[in-house]
Design an enzyme around this catalytic site. Structure first.
Site, PDB file in Angstrom:
ATOM      1  N   GLU A  33       0.810  -1.227   0.000  1.00 63.67           N
ATOM      2  CA  GLU A  33       0.000   0.000   0.000  1.00 63.67           C
ATOM      3  C   GLU A  33       0.847   1.284   0.000  1.00 63.67           C
ATOM      4  O   GLU A  33       0.651   2.181   0.819  1.00 63.67           O
ATOM      5  CB  GLU A  33      -0.966  -0.022   1.193  1.00 63.67           C
ATOM      6  CG  GLU A  33      -1.885  -1.227   1.132  1.00 63.67           C
ATOM      7  CD  GLU A  33      -2.851  -1.347   2.301  1.00 63.67           C
ATOM      8  OE1 GLU A  33      -2.807  -0.500   3.202  1.00 63.67           O
ATOM      9  OE2 GLU A  33      -3.639  -2.297   2.301  1.00 63.67           O
ATOM     10  N   GLU A  40      -6.290 -10.298  -1.784  1.00 66.55           N
ATOM     11  CA  GLU A  40      -7.141 -10.048  -0.604  1.00 66.55           C
ATOM     12  C   GLU A  40      -8.603  -9.944  -1.024  1.00 66.55           C
ATOM     13  O   GLU A  40      -9.344  -9.062  -0.570  1.00 66.55           O
ATOM     14  CB  GLU A  40      -6.695  -8.763   0.124  1.00 66.55           C
ATOM     15  CG  GLU A  40      -5.237  -8.796   0.540  1.00 66.55           C
ATOM     16  CD  GLU A  40      -4.793  -7.579   1.349  1.00 66.55           C
ATOM     17  OE1 GLU A  40      -5.654  -6.818   1.824  1.00 66.55           O
ATOM     18  OE2 GLU A  40      -3.569  -7.403   1.503  1.00 66.55           O
ATOM     19  N   HIS A  92     -10.127  -5.636  -3.005  1.00 69.98           N
ATOM     20  CA  HIS A  92     -11.256  -5.408  -2.095  1.00 69.98           C
ATOM     21  C   HIS A  92     -12.264  -4.592  -2.900  1.00 69.98           C
ATOM     22  O   HIS A  92     -12.090  -3.383  -3.094  1.00 69.98           O
ATOM     23  CB  HIS A  92     -10.818  -4.605  -0.865  1.00 69.98           C
ATOM     24  CG  HIS A  92      -9.871  -5.334   0.028  1.00 69.98           C
ATOM     25  ND1 HIS A  92     -10.231  -6.441   0.755  1.00 69.98           N
ATOM     26  CD2 HIS A  92      -8.571  -5.111   0.328  1.00 69.98           C
ATOM     27  CE1 HIS A  92      -9.198  -6.858   1.469  1.00 69.98           C
ATOM     28  NE2 HIS A  92      -8.170  -6.080   1.216  1.00 69.98           N
ATOM     29  N   ASN A 100       2.263  -5.019  -3.234  1.00 70.48           N
ATOM     30  CA  ASN A 100       0.839  -5.305  -3.045  1.00 70.48           C
ATOM     31  C   ASN A 100       0.096  -3.987  -2.818  1.00 70.48           C
ATOM     32  O   ASN A 100       0.579  -3.118  -2.088  1.00 70.48           O
ATOM     33  CB  ASN A 100       0.728  -6.201  -1.791  1.00 70.48           C
ATOM     34  CG  ASN A 100      -0.622  -6.822  -1.574  1.00 70.48           C
ATOM     35  OD1 ASN A 100      -1.210  -7.367  -2.512  1.00 70.48           O
ATOM     36  ND2 ASN A 100      -1.126  -6.770  -0.344  1.00 70.48           N
ATOM     37  N   ASP A 120     -12.333  -9.731  -1.635  1.00 72.28           N
ATOM     38  CA  ASP A 120     -13.694  -9.782  -1.104  1.00 72.28           C
ATOM     39  C   ASP A 120     -14.537  -8.845  -1.958  1.00 72.28           C
ATOM     40  O   ASP A 120     -14.024  -7.885  -2.541  1.00 72.28           O
ATOM     41  CB  ASP A 120     -13.792  -9.464   0.405  1.00 72.28           C
ATOM     42  CG  ASP A 120     -13.014  -8.228   0.857  1.00 72.28           C
ATOM     43  OD1 ASP A 120     -12.819  -7.300   0.043  1.00 72.28           O
ATOM     44  OD2 ASP A 120     -12.610  -8.190   2.032  1.00 72.28           O
TER      45      ASP A 120
HETATM   46  O1  9MR Z   1      -8.019  -7.895   7.925  1.00 75.48           O
HETATM   47  C1  9MR Z   1      -7.134  -7.089   8.665  1.00 75.48           C
HETATM   48  C2  9MR Z   1      -7.842  -6.612   9.916  1.00 75.48           C
HETATM   49  O2  9MR Z   1      -8.070  -7.689  10.793  1.00 75.48           O
HETATM   50  C3  9MR Z   1      -7.004  -5.548  10.609  1.00 75.48           C
HETATM   51  O3  9MR Z   1      -7.740  -5.019  11.671  1.00 75.48           O
HETATM   52  C4  9MR Z   1      -6.656  -4.460   9.616  1.00 75.48           C
HETATM   53  C5  9MR Z   1      -5.836  -3.401  10.251  1.00 75.48           C
HETATM   54  O4  9MR Z   1      -5.308  -2.507   9.307  1.00 75.48           O
HETATM   55  O5  9MR Z   1      -5.941  -5.012   8.528  1.00 75.48           O
HETATM   56  C6  9MR Z   1      -6.726  -5.915   7.806  1.00 75.48           C
HETATM   57  O6  9MR Z   1      -5.978  -6.384   6.695  1.00 75.48           O
HETATM   58  C7  9MR Z   1      -5.597  -5.402   5.740  1.00 75.48           C
HETATM   59  C8  9MR Z   1      -4.382  -5.936   5.023  1.00 75.48           C
HETATM   60  O7  9MR Z   1      -3.366  -6.185   5.947  1.00 75.48           O
HETATM   61  C9  9MR Z   1      -3.902  -4.956   3.965  1.00 75.48           C
HETATM   62  N1  9MR Z   1      -4.951  -4.640   3.043  1.00 75.48           N
HETATM   63  C10 9MR Z   1      -6.185  -4.202   3.616  1.00 75.48           C
HETATM   64  C11 9MR Z   1      -6.679  -5.157   4.695  1.00 75.48           C
HETATM   65  C12 9MR Z   1      -7.888  -4.563   5.302  1.00 75.48           C
HETATM   66  O8  9MR Z   1      -7.581  -3.335   5.916  1.00 75.48           O
END
Ligand code: 9MR
Length: 505
Positions: free
Chosen positions: A157, A288, A257, A217, A290
């Site tokens: 990111e 990732e 997403h 990513n 969804d």
């Molecule tokens: O799914 C993850 C969630 O449990 C955490 O609270 C969150 C914190 O930033 O991160 C989520 O995973 C992220 C991933 O690491 C990077 N891409 C976006 C995902 C959703 O924020």
């Protein structure tokens, strides 16, 4: 989004394909002169047959049997993030959750995606760290699990929201310097935390002889365009980064997403965007996935199951799209539970398949579709091509590959690295010129019985099992003395003990 405005679509359960119904009847014997392809009944098996992995984000407290049954790859949802495992000096701590996940993956023949090394968010004790400290952390994390991690998200990111196409302006990107003020960070005198982190990661991988591949990513980078046909500047910026740093980057993750944000929709040019990255020679993964179940402003508008089908098909249609990972098992346990964006309902180990699950399984069972190759997209990078960076602040990684199987004099040598999962594999072959430049090459490999090549990239191929021959394509036949080029192929079955033999000319 306001829940009262949400119009919950009633998703009709899709009819199971006839082949699946047949398989479900225990007494059914298929007798036909033309053998029907048996449909697989789990996501991982269907994906393996098509030549890709199908993975899931996981946590140690949710390692239910379904994880190993349905999925062939695992991404720690939170347990490998710096806020969990990094100390302020770049050391490791609290790795037990990550260890549990890696062990679970290994005992279930699943690949692991390490997530993630350099990220502005969830940085924990690393927040504000120098490049030197980041490099220490990168080395420690990669070396802890070694080749047990097939893919690492080295940089996550890095690009801004809202389709600006710019780098983020918070740490660690505050370390970046555009020395000559030309608007990019690709020049030799510039400082770029992405480049320097990838260089460090590559050094660690090469020094350890690891098979781990290094990925970048991001989200909202999925299509060539966003809502309304606006160019996807974030995707273009990512493309420029991968092209400029191709020597350090092996793979690209589209987080995927999909939701009602105008930059997060599924567009019809998703496949074309996957293809243009693939054309750079990297693997592409949907990392990732969804999909909001009432995605109302997308270009497809056909319901969640059909939207899933569309995304899976886009990946299947590009040979180098080698894996899809969903960001959780069930809607209720998702980080975005209100969007009901996953493949199962239920929770705590008791899950029910949704229409979206059946659509994905069915699409995977159709396999890749070589008869309708994807159209090559117009490549419209946001900056003109530049030469790869030279003389970065950190010394470049050693270019010496592992010892060649045939010692090069003149001519060439080749080495192979494998990422395998149950039922499938991806091989990357590195061709290195000897003491003189070469203008063409071919590599011969003998696959063990039961292994079959399904597709290849950056090489012409003859044969698919037994002895298989690869040769250069137009753009990678000329290799300077001591330099290398890579091609890859993917297959089903098990490929061990491959001994590539390289001939030049
Ligand atoms: O799914 C993850 C969630 O449990 C955490 O609270 C969150 C914190 O930033 O991160 C989520 O995973 C992220 C991933 O690491 C990077 N891409 C976006 C995902 C959703 O924020």
């Amino acid at each position: 989004m306001h829940s009262d405005l949400r119009h919950r679509r009633k998703v009709a359960r899709t009819a199971l394909p006839a082949a699946v119904l047949l398989l479900m009847g225990s007494a059914v014997v298929v007798q036909s002169s033309a053998p029907a392809a048996a449909a697989e009944t789990t996501l991982r098996a269907a994906a393996a047959k098509a030549g890709l992995f199908f993975g899931v984000a996981a946590s140690p407290n949710r390692l239910y049997p379904i994880v190993g049954q349905e999925f062939s790859q695992l991404t720690p949802e939170n347990d490998m993030k710096p806020d969990r495992i990094a100390t302020s000096s770049g050391g490791l701590q609290n790795t037990s959750g990550a260890d549990t996940l890696v062990n679970h993956a290994q005992s279930n023949n699943m690949l692991v995606r390490g997530h993630t090394l350099v990220w502005h968010s969830q940085a924990g004790a690393l927040q504000g760290a120098s490049q030197a400290t980041l490099n220490t952390f990168i080395g420690n994390a990669i070396n802890r699990w070694g080749s047990r991690i097939a893919y690492w998200d080295v940089v996550n990111e890095a690009l801004e929201d809202n389709n600006t196409g710019r780098r983020r302006n918070q740490w660690p990107h505050t370390m970046n310097r555009d020395a000559n003020g030309d608007g990019d960070f690709f020049d030799a005198g510039d400082t770029d935390v992405m480049r320097d982190s990838f260089i460090r990661a590559k050094q660690v991988v090469q020094a350890g002889g690891l098979t781990t591949k290094l990925c970048i990513n991001d989200y909202d980078v999925d299509g060539l365009t966003v809502q309304g046909g606006t160019p996807n500047r974030k995707a273009n910026a990512l493309y420029d980064i991968v092209r400029n740093y191709r020597q350090y980057i092996d793979c690209v993750g589209f987080q995927a997403h999909f939701n009602d944000n105008p930059n997060s929709i599924i567009t019809d040019d998703l496949q074309a965007n996957i293809q243009r990255f693939a054309d750079l020679g990297v693997e592409v993964h949907i990392t990732e996935l969804d999909i909001d179940d009432d995605l109302s402003n997308n270009d497809i508008g056909a319901g969640q199951a059909e939207n899933y089908r569309k995304v899976v098909r886009a990946c299947l249609n590009v040979a180098q799209c080698t894996g899809i990972t969903v960001w959780g098992i069930s809607d209720s346990e998702s980080w975005r539970s209100s969007e009901r964006g996953l493949l199962f309902t239920g929770g705590n180990g008791s899950y029910q398949k949704k229409a979206a699950y059946h659509a994905v399984l069915d699409e995977l069972n159709k396999g890749r579709n070589p008869t309708t190759p994807p159209t090559t997209p117009p490549v419209t990078p946001s900056v003109p091509p530049t030469t790869p960076p030279v003389d970065p602040t950190t010394p470049p990684p050693p270019t010496t590959p592992p010892p060649p199987t045939t010692p090069p004099a003149t001519g060439c040598s080749a080495t192979v690295s494998l990422n395998s999962w149950t039922g499938g594999f991806v091989a990357t072959v590195r061709v290195t010129a000897g003491t003189a430049p070469i203008s063409g090459w071919s590599v011969q490999l003998t696959l063990p019985s039961g292994a079959t090549v399904t597709n290849a990239w950056n090489a012409n191929r003859s044969g698919s099992s037994g002895t298989v021959q690869f040769s250069n394509v137009s753009y990678n036949g000329s290799v300077n003395a001591g330099q290398s080029t890579e091609f890859g192929f993917q297959g089903v079955g098990t490929a061990t003990g491959l001994t590539p033999v390289c001939s030049a000319g």
